[in-house]
Design a protein around this motif. Structure first.
Motif, PDB file in Angstrom:
ATOM      1  N   ALA A 140      14.314  10.699   5.236  1.00 30.02           N
ATOM      2  CA  ALA A 140      15.097  11.909   4.935  1.00 30.02           C
ATOM      3  C   ALA A 140      15.420  11.974   3.438  1.00 30.02           C
ATOM      4  N   ALA A 141      15.732  10.825   2.858  1.00 27.40           N
ATOM      5  CA  ALA A 141      16.062  10.791   1.425  1.00 27.40           C
ATOM      6  C   ALA A 141      14.823  11.141   0.600  1.00 27.40           C
ATOM      7  N   LEU A 142      13.666  10.678   1.030  1.00 27.96           N
ATOM      8  CA  LEU A 142      12.425  11.006   0.313  1.00 27.96           C
ATOM      9  C   LEU A 142      12.164  12.508   0.394  1.00 27.96           C
ATOM     10  N   ALA A 143      12.343  13.056   1.585  1.00 24.22           N
ATOM     11  CA  ALA A 143      12.103  14.496   1.781  1.00 24.22           C
ATOM     12  C   ALA A 143      13.038  15.302   0.880  1.00 24.22           C
ATOM     13  N   GLU A 144      14.277  14.865   0.772  1.00 25.51           N
ATOM     14  CA  GLU A 144      15.255  15.554  -0.076  1.00 25.51           C
ATOM     15  C   GLU A 144      14.809  15.565  -1.545  1.00 25.51           C
ATOM     16  N   ARG A 145      14.140  14.485  -1.939  1.00 29.61           N
ATOM     17  CA  ARG A 145      13.646  14.394  -3.332  1.00 29.61           C
ATOM     18  C   ARG A 145      12.304  15.104  -3.492  1.00 29.61           C
ATOM     19  N   GLY A 146      11.813  15.709  -2.430  1.00 30.17           N
ATOM     20  CA  GLY A 146      10.532  16.432  -2.501  1.00 30.17           C
ATOM     21  C   GLY A 146       9.328  15.503  -2.500  1.00 30.17           C
ATOM     22  N   ILE A 147       9.527  14.252  -2.082  1.00 31.75           N
ATOM     23  CA  ILE A 147       8.416  13.293  -2.048  1.00 31.75           C
ATOM     24  C   ILE A 147       7.744  13.356  -0.678  1.00 31.75           C
ATOM     25  N   GLU A 148       6.482  13.773  -0.684  1.00 29.71           N
ATOM     26  CA  GLU A 148       5.775  13.928   0.590  1.00 29.71           C
ATOM     27  C   GLU A 148       5.034  12.663   0.980  1.00 29.71           C
ATOM     28  N   ARG A 149       4.783  12.561   2.283  1.00 29.36           N
ATOM     29  CA  ARG A 149       3.990  11.432   2.777  1.00 29.36           C
ATOM     30  C   ARG A 149       2.516  11.712   2.587  1.00 29.36           C
ATOM     31  N   LEU A 150       1.763  10.664   2.442  1.00 29.24           N
ATOM     32  CA  LEU A 150       0.304  10.798   2.461  1.00 29.24           C
ATOM     33  C   LEU A 150      -0.106  11.170   3.880  1.00 29.24           C
ATOM     34  N   PRO A 151      -1.293  11.748   4.070  1.00 26.04           N
ATOM     35  CA  PRO A 151      -1.731  12.029   5.441  1.00 26.04           C
ATOM     36  C   PRO A 151      -1.645  10.754   6.283  1.00 26.04           C
ATOM     37  N   ALA A 163       0.864  -1.188   0.000  1.00 29.46           N
ATOM     38  CA  ALA A 163       0.000   0.000   0.000  1.00 29.46           C
ATOM     39  C   ALA A 163       0.898   1.235   0.000  1.00 29.46           C
ATOM     40  N   PRO A 164       0.477   2.302  -0.665  1.00 30.36           N
ATOM     41  CA  PRO A 164       1.363   3.462  -0.753  1.00 30.36           C
ATOM     42  C   PRO A 164       1.451   4.223   0.575  1.00 30.36           C
ATOM     43  N   ALA A 165       2.611   4.839   0.797  1.00 33.31           N
ATOM     44  CA  ALA A 165       2.766   5.700   1.972  1.00 33.31           C
ATOM     45  C   ALA A 165       3.118   7.114   1.532  1.00 33.31           C
ATOM     46  N   THR A 166       3.562   7.234   0.270  1.00 29.91           N
ATOM     47  CA  THR A 166       4.049   8.532  -0.215  1.00 29.91           C
ATOM     48  C   THR A 166       3.302   8.968  -1.479  1.00 29.91           C
ATOM     49  N   ILE A 167       3.410  10.264  -1.766  1.00 30.18           N
ATOM     50  CA  ILE A 167       2.751  10.825  -2.948  1.00 30.18           C
ATOM     51  C   ILE A 167       3.762  10.800  -4.090  1.00 30.18           C
ATOM     52  N   ALA A 168       3.726   9.725  -4.842  1.00 29.57           N
ATOM     53  CA  ALA A 168       4.731   9.566  -5.895  1.00 29.57           C
ATOM     54  C   ALA A 168       4.151   8.741  -7.033  1.00 29.57           C
ATOM     55  N   HIS A 169       4.838   8.782  -8.170  1.00 33.12           N
ATOM     56  CA  HIS A 169       4.416   7.965  -9.313  1.00 33.12           C
ATOM     57  C   HIS A 169       5.649   7.342  -9.953  1.00 33.12           C
ATOM     58  N   GLY A 170       5.429   6.267 -10.662  1.00 26.63           N
ATOM     59  CA  GLY A 170       6.561   5.643 -11.327  1.00 26.63           C
ATOM     60  C   GLY A 170       6.086   4.589 -12.298  1.00 26.63           C
ATOM     61  N   PRO A 171       6.880   4.357 -13.370  1.00 26.19           N
ATOM     62  CA  PRO A 171       6.494   3.356 -14.365  1.00 26.19           C
ATOM     63  C   PRO A 171       6.480   1.954 -13.754  1.00 26.19           C
ATOM     64  N   ASN A 172       5.347   1.313 -13.833  1.00 21.57           N
ATOM     65  CA  ASN A 172       5.153  -0.029 -13.260  1.00 21.57           C
ATOM     66  C   ASN A 172       5.726  -0.132 -11.848  1.00 21.57           C
ATOM     67  N   ASN A 173       5.560   0.933 -11.067  1.00 21.93           N
ATOM     68  CA  ASN A 173       6.102   0.938  -9.703  1.00 21.93           C
ATOM     69  C   ASN A 173       4.974   0.724  -8.698  1.00 21.93           C
TER      70      ASN A 173
END
Ligand code: GLU
Ligand code: MG
Length: 443
Positions: free
Chosen positions: A377-388, A309-319
């Motif tokens: 921290a690495a996600l935050a650096e990439r600007g990837i936010e968490r879902l609520p 299940a997703p935890a972050t607001i992100a997209h990716g090819p077949n990810n």
């Protein structure tokens, strides 16, 4: 064109004597009445009458002309129910005081599909429901199959056949109702299954999901089982998602999200996805609408290795570790869970996608890595936010998001926020076994 009289005669001949006039409440729960077949004309033309304030989320008054809620049957949805011989279901639209009721979830979705139609588009939606088959025993709800114990239960061909009676009755029943069943599998948790059927336009898919739930409950009940669309019944196991495979099509029958390259989306597809990412926190409130939903989205590991299940607001090819998994000419929206109202989730995602298209939004960089492995921290650096992280936080986001609020409409949005804030407050007051075990003798 078949007249109502001809249809009545045909159904009577086929043994149908009663209509199940079914509408959907704000929680995505099927409600309705039994209506004798002889009343078909009245059900289609005027609707079956209900006391408006007795239905969750209408906000209708107890007195006066607006206290009556009419469920007006949509003939296109009529289907005889093999698991209830003699009965045929008709999905209904809410009407109040002679006009479409703005807070009827089916009307909410129709308003958004109409916005697409004005632009010459149609949204195709394939909905993938996951569910649990449980039993209620002395110790509470448990997976119905005691032998379903594998450490990695996905695709288990030992426990799947043990539930074949339920699964076959469900698949046969839905096939008779016009579903094209594609696959049935054991999912990644004990007692969890998924059934896949062919996609259709958004409204048809939402109507079908409701029929799927009605069938699941009725057939499980007959077999002494509990059919559960609860998002996360067991803390240590994956929850039940309800992924939506979405693609925009033109009136010419061409997919507008395909640009010819495998695993790539067209400009339009990218803008749509960018809108879905932009509005993800608010969409979370309707796609993951219970306090329990956030236990599924917590990103924690499960006994099987992952929750998927997703935890972050992100997209990716077949990810599959991202909230949006992009595929060739379509994308899979992995945020919704099994408790989402399909009409509201689809209405919200259309409004978000259209906003992305109208503002020509570009999605952030696609993620090709395993997001479950990435450090916060690495996600935050990439600007990837968490879902609520909680329903309360998702409702806060919804209240700040005019695009999603407008899609829901003022009446339904106010009702939704009020009901969900009360659910949060009820939950907050509750003292769980976990708390008692952890704190009672600790200090
Ligand atoms: N059960 C997972 C979820 O909650 C999804 C598993 C899958 O990818 O099918 O989203
Ligand atoms: Mg699945």
């Amino acid at each position: 064109m078949t007249t109502l009289a001809e249809l009545k005669a045909r159904w009577a001949e086929a043994g149908v004597h009663t209509l199940v006039a079914q509408f959907t409440d704000i929680h995505g729960v099927a409600k309705g009445k039994f209506v004798p077949l002889a009343q078909l004309d009245a059900l289609i033309e005027r609707g079956a009458g209900f006391s408006g304030p007795s239905i969750w989320g209408t906000g209708l008054p107890r007195t006066g002309p607006r206290s009556e809620y009419y469920g007006r049957g949509d003939l296109a949805t009529a289907a005889a129910l093999p698991w209830m011989p003699g009965y045929a279901r008709i999905a209904c639209d809410g009407f109040v005081d002679g006009a479409p009721f703005d807070a009827c979830p089916r009307q909410v979705l129709k308003r958004q599909t109409a916005r697409l139609a004005e632009r010459g588009w149609l949204l195709q939606a394939g909905i993938e429901p996951e569910f649990f088959l449980l039993e209620r025993r002395e110790q509470g709800y448990v997976p119905a199959d005691d032998h379903d114990r594998l450490a990695k239960p996905s695709y288990d061909l030992k426990s799947l056949p043990r539930q074949r009676e339920f699964l076959a009755r469900l698949a046969d029943g839905l096939t008779a109702c016009g579903f094209a069943i594609e696959q049935i599998d054991h999912e990644d948790a004990h007692g969890q299954y998924e059934i896949n059927y062919a996609h259709a336009d958004a409204l048809t898919s939402a109507d079908r999901l409701m029929l799927f739930k009605m069938a699941g409950h009725a057939i499980a009940d007959e077999l002494g089982l509990v059919f559960s669309m609860m998002p996360k019944p067991f803390a240590d196991q994956p929850g039940s998602g309800m992924h939506f495979h979405l693609s925009l099509w033109g009136t010419d029958g061409e997919c507008c999200m395909f640009d010819g390259a495998p695993r790539e989306l067209s400009d339009l597809g990218r803008h749509f996805v960018a809108g879905v990412l932009e509005h993800a926190p608010a969409l979370c409130a309707i796609a993951a609408p219970t306090v329990n939903s956030y236990k599924r989205l917590s990103g924690s590991a499960s006994i099987t290795g992952t929750t998927w299940a997703p935890a972050t607001i992100a997209h990716g090819p077949n990810n599959r570790t991202a909230m949006v998994r992009t595929l060739s000419g379509r994308f899979e929206w992995r945020l919704p869970d099994a408790s989402a109202n399909p009409y509201l989730a689809l209405a919200g995602v259309i409004a978000a996608g259209l906003d992305g298209i109208e503002r020509a939004l570009e999605p952030p960089a696609a993620c090709t890595d395993d997001l479950y492995e990435a450090a916060p921290a690495a996600l935050a650096e990439r600007g990837i936010e968490r879902l609520p992280r909680t329903l309360d936080a998702a409702i806060d986001a919804l209240e700040r998001d005019d695009v999603v609020l407008e899609a829901l409409g003022a009446t339904l949005a106010a009702q939704f926020v009020d009901l969900k804030r009360r659910e949060v407050a009820d939950h907050a007051r509750h003292v769980s076994t976990w708390e008692l075990e952890r704190y009672a003798a600790f200090f």
